[in-house]
Scaffold this motif. Structure first.
Motif, PDB file in Angstrom:
ATOM      1  N   ASP A   1       0.358  11.986  -9.737  1.00 23.54           N
ATOM      2  CA  ASP A   1      -0.380  13.242  -9.568  1.00 23.54           C
ATOM      3  C   ASP A   1       0.502  14.427  -9.930  1.00 23.54           C
ATOM      4  OD1 ASP A   1      -2.626  11.897  -8.719  1.00 23.54           O
ATOM      5  OD2 ASP A   1      -2.284  12.279  -6.582  1.00 23.54           O
TER       6      ASP A   1
ATOM      7  N   PRO B   1       0.812  -1.226   0.000  1.00 24.31           N
ATOM      8  CA  PRO B   1       0.000   0.000   0.000  1.00 24.31           C
ATOM      9  C   PRO B   1       0.843   1.273   0.000  1.00 24.31           C
ATOM     10  CG  PRO B   1      -0.865  -1.584   1.577  1.00 24.31           C
ATOM     11  CD  PRO B   1       0.462  -2.115   1.123  1.00 24.31           C
ATOM     12  N   ARG B   2       1.985   1.219   0.674  1.00 25.81           N
ATOM     13  CA  ARG B   2       2.853   2.396   0.689  1.00 25.81           C
ATOM     14  C   ARG B   2       3.473   2.627  -0.691  1.00 25.81           C
ATOM     15  NH1 ARG B   2       3.628   7.255   1.268  1.00 25.81           N
ATOM     16  NH2 ARG B   2       5.712   7.973   1.885  1.00 25.81           N
TER      17      ARG B   2
ATOM     18  N   ALA C   1       1.211   6.816  -6.765  1.00 22.54           N
ATOM     19  CA  ALA C   1       0.081   7.710  -7.039  1.00 22.54           C
ATOM     20  C   ALA C   1       0.470   9.165  -6.836  1.00 22.54           C
ATOM     21  CB  ALA C   1      -1.095   7.342  -6.139  1.00 22.54           C
ATOM     22  N   ASP C   2       1.221   9.443  -5.782  1.00 18.17           N
ATOM     23  CA  ASP C   2       1.642  10.823  -5.520  1.00 18.17           C
ATOM     24  C   ASP C   2       2.485  11.375  -6.664  1.00 18.17           C
ATOM     25  OD1 ASP C   2       0.340  10.724  -3.108  1.00 18.17           O
ATOM     26  OD2 ASP C   2       2.149  10.399  -1.900  1.00 18.17           O
TER      27      ASP C   2
ATOM     28  N   GLU D   1       2.113   1.795  -3.513  1.00 22.02           N
ATOM     29  CA  GLU D   1       1.007   2.312  -4.332  1.00 22.02           C
ATOM     30  C   GLU D   1       0.777   3.795  -4.086  1.00 22.02           C
ATOM     31  OE1 GLU D   1      -2.102  -0.290  -3.117  1.00 22.02           O
ATOM     32  OE2 GLU D   1      -1.546  -1.906  -4.530  1.00 22.02           O
ATOM     33  N   GLN D   2       0.880   4.219  -2.819  1.00 27.59           N
ATOM     34  CA  GLN D   2       0.679   5.634  -2.498  1.00 27.59           C
ATOM     35  C   GLN D   2       1.799   6.494  -3.066  1.00 27.59           C
ATOM     36  OE1 GLN D   2      -2.080   7.072  -0.890  1.00 27.59           O
ATOM     37  NE2 GLN D   2      -1.055   8.824  -1.857  1.00 27.59           N
ATOM     38  N   ILE D   3       3.035   6.012  -2.962  1.00 25.68           N
ATOM     39  CA  ILE D   3       4.174   6.758  -3.517  1.00 25.68           C
ATOM     40  C   ILE D   3       4.019   6.907  -5.023  1.00 25.68           C
ATOM     41  CG2 ILE D   3       6.662   6.622  -3.964  1.00 25.68           C
ATOM     42  CD1 ILE D   3       6.932   5.250  -1.200  1.00 25.68           C
TER      43      ILE D   3
END
Length: 382
Positions: A122, A111-112, A118-119, A114-116
């Motif tokens: 963006d 999950p981390r 996505a950031d 995936e967040q990195i």
């Protein structure tokens, strides 16, 4: 024959033509003039990497290209630099580190990751095309992940990325880069003993000395972002140039087809006379591996030069090595690549190269093959 040999800009993903058609064990002149061997088949490579009569100790090996060795040339690796040791010393470090790289822990990191991803996607969307995918996406993802895993402040990423690149690029001051990184990591280790956190370095302070932890961290920091960053960018380049969509199973095939370790690495030194593929390797001789050729071995892979994302036997590649030194962080790398590719192509389905493929600058001289930058673009609503 000597290395390095440049790849063809017209066919940037194929092994150099001079390395094709060689015997399983070909004579190779090392950087210091030592006459050793180059293994070019899967069978020969597995023998060399899996036989305890071959050593990974750096003081016994001759290198195919000039590299800086921690501790200095022809000297044993310093305590903790486990990649250049043999059992039982290597076994001790490996056992401790395996406990830090469990499958469960790697899954908890997803999950981390995936967040990195996505950031940074963006940020790419906000900046608009074109962008350099290396600096905007491929390098930050593994750098952030390994920093969090080790407990290294990401605010220092420019420093360690620059020094890490110097270690794998001929012409850079690798000795100074090693000194800078060991000094930095040594201070970090000392801080972790006083103020431990939820990270790998802190978790090993009760098991290893400061010097050991410093060199363990050095290996993991450099290997943990340099290889994955190059593989992420080069894989995107390959898919865009070949006009292929990303599929979940493509990671193993890209690892096989691209083989980013390309300048006679890994290598081993014979501890006694050993016959490999019909050739007698004498005690003291070094055998280097040509992974780009080995991972295209027609005796192992059908139509090996074709990039087939659904290839059923792609995982037989040696991108992560073989034997007791097989890459410790391979599951982490697979997760970063799978998540990184998928997120990128889902966010920008119209992604394409912003320059002709022949203008993408390649890292011919570095130990880790890749692209220096990768200009990409995509359709926008404007």
């Amino acid at each position: 024959m000597r290395l390095p040999i440049e790849r063809n800009q017209e066919c940037p993903f194929d092994p150099p033509a001079r390395l094709r058609g060689l015997p399983p064990m070909a004579r190779l002149e090392m950087a210091d003039g030592h006459l050793g061997w180059l293994a070019t088949t899967m069978a020969a490579a597995r023998t060399v990497l899996g036989d305890p009569r071959f050593s990974a100790r750096q003081e016994l090996k001759h290198t195919a290209v000039h590299v800086v060795r921690p501790g200095g040339p022809a000297r044993p690796a310093p305590p903790g630099f486990f990649a250049a040791t043999d059992p039982p010393e290597h076994t001790r470090y490996r056992r401790l580190l395996t406990g830090q790289f469990t499958v469960r822990r790697m899954r908890l990191l997803e999950p981390r990751i995936e967040q990195i991803a996505a950031d940074h996607l963006d940020a790419m969307a906000k900046a608009g095309p074109p962008v350099d995918l290396v600096t905007a996406y491929a390098l930050p993802i593994p750098s952030l992940v390994i920093c969090e895993l080790l407990g290294v402040p990401y605010t220092d990423h420019d420093f360690f990325q620059d020094r890490s690149a110097a270690l794998v690029t001929p012409g850079r001051d690798g000795a100074q880069a090693t000194a800078d990184l060991t000094a930095y990591l040594g201070e970090l280790v000392r801080r972790k003993r006083v103020e431990p956190g939820d990270d790998l370095i802190s978790g090993l302070t009760g098991e290893l000395t400061d010097e050991e932890l410093t060199y363990v961290a050095l290996i993991l920091l450099v290997a943990g972002h340099e290889t994955t960053a190059n593989m992420l960018a080069l894989g995107v380049f390959a898919l865009l140039k070949e006009g292929l969509p990303f599929e979940e199973g493509a990671v193993e095939e890209l690892l096989r087809w691209l083989s980013i370790l390309h300048q006679g690495a890994p290598s081993r030194a014979a501890l006694e006379d050993v016959e490999v593929a019909g050739e007698l390797v004498r005690k003291g001789e070094t055998v280097a591996l040509s992974l780009p050729v080995i991972n295209r071995d027609s005796a192992v892979f059908e139509d090996p030069d074709a990039l087939r994302p659904d290839r059923p036997d792609a995982r037989r590649h040696l991108a992560f090595g073989h034997g007791v030194h097989q890459c410790l962080g391979q599951q982490l790398a697979r997760n970063e690549l799978r998540i990184g590719y998928r997120a990128l192509f889902e966010r920008f389905p119209g992604l394409r190269l912003a320059v002709p493929a022949t203008e993408v600058p390649l890292k011919h001289d570095a130990s880790v093959y890749g692209v220096r930058c990768l200009p990409v673009t995509w359709p926008t609503a404007d």
